[in-house]
Design an enzyme around this catalytic site. Sequence first.
Site: not given
Length: 467
Positions: A134, A142, A235
Amino acid sequence: MSLGYAEKLSYIEDVGKVGMSEIFDPLHVLQEKIERLAVMIRKSKHLVVFTGAGISTSCGIPDFRGPKGIWTLQREGKALPQASLPFHRAMPSMTHMALVELEKAGILKFVISQNIDGLHLRSGIPRDKLAELHGNSFMEICSSCGIEYLRDFEVETIGLKETSRRCSNLNCGAKLRDTVLDWEDALPPKEMNPAEKHCRMADVVLCLGTSLQITPACNLPLKSLRGGGKIVIVNLQETPKDKKASLVIHGFVDKVITGVMDRLNMRIPPFVRIDLFQVILTHTLSSDKRFVNWILRVASVHGQKAPLPFIKYVEVSFLDGQNYKEAVLHKQPFQLKRRTVKTKIFEVLLKLNFSDGCGCLSSQIKVPIDFKVSTDCFNYDKDAILQKLRDTATGDPCCGRHEVIEKKPIPDPRSEATVYAIVTNVLQYNKTAPESNGTVMKGRIGGLNGIETSWKRSRSGKRKPRS
């Protein structure tokens, strides 16, 4: 069971149900699972780690849907947390640094990150072993020649837009762009292709602090299954991929990884942050050629208009008994103008007062003022100097140490730039996962700095597919 955290390492991928309940494995189950994970990592031939923001909340970076997440608080009508430290001063967690050690040992082959905080790169994961799906809030690229520029400040735009700087490649000079995706932006092939490749090669994909709901990124770990690979999920909530996993651990990411490193008899290395700045001396002769009009600037190495975020103000005094007026420079660019006798050579003492989030309040640097500017560049072994600074800071944890890493002439106007490397943070980790101090970082992650993050514009969890 209580693991001693003041704030839980809640997950983030910017989608899913707000306020999902957290799950904690009983202590004896957690320990058993940590042992199993350690065995899997020890036996692995191609370990890939897939991370979400659950590994960064202990760094003080807020999530979106955890108990104290931005979206959770907004939905409940509660005030957002007050930011006490800037986003650009966030330091890697124990998990970040453990991954660095695993990579150096040759165990970890590749890291795939959905985070834009840049902490994997800052912690020491090599760029060629990292996919930032992301983007990175501190990276410019560039679009013409492809050179990447890692900044010490947040890039001012998102959505792959042009920034105010240009490529420093003399054969290019094109405008730079930010690298942070907006929701309508497809995942870049430069990041996605190696991520897919390594997931197919992986015998273990370790998912840390991720809800595994953002598509298409969340499907990457599944690519390991066709080759017989295994998925491990750490998690605090259930994920849609739990049924595909060989092992699911419900616990704090730092707690789990610390336990794994202990069982592997591996240390978690310290984090040493080194920042760069330059001192530029510009001078011209007076009309009668008796005096020198000179300007001393303390500036960013990222360009004349770039901010210098880790320095709050600069105090200037003169050594060698020089009877010159002292000064305090509060406003960037930090600049001192003086007029002195042409033949005099003397030293200026710069006291750099650091911004919030640095490991010490200030550091002093002696700058020789000599108007015989060399036309040659001085070649320093930059890598060796930086490594020496890290080693010294690790052995004697203290900020403020500095070394010159480059000297270069600037022909017009006649100037000389001296680039310094300075230690601004040293963080030692012990084997007990620390409690989060509740610190919230100012910046784009939580939209706390008046900048609307692209991830606040949609909760669909779907990105544009690659063309």
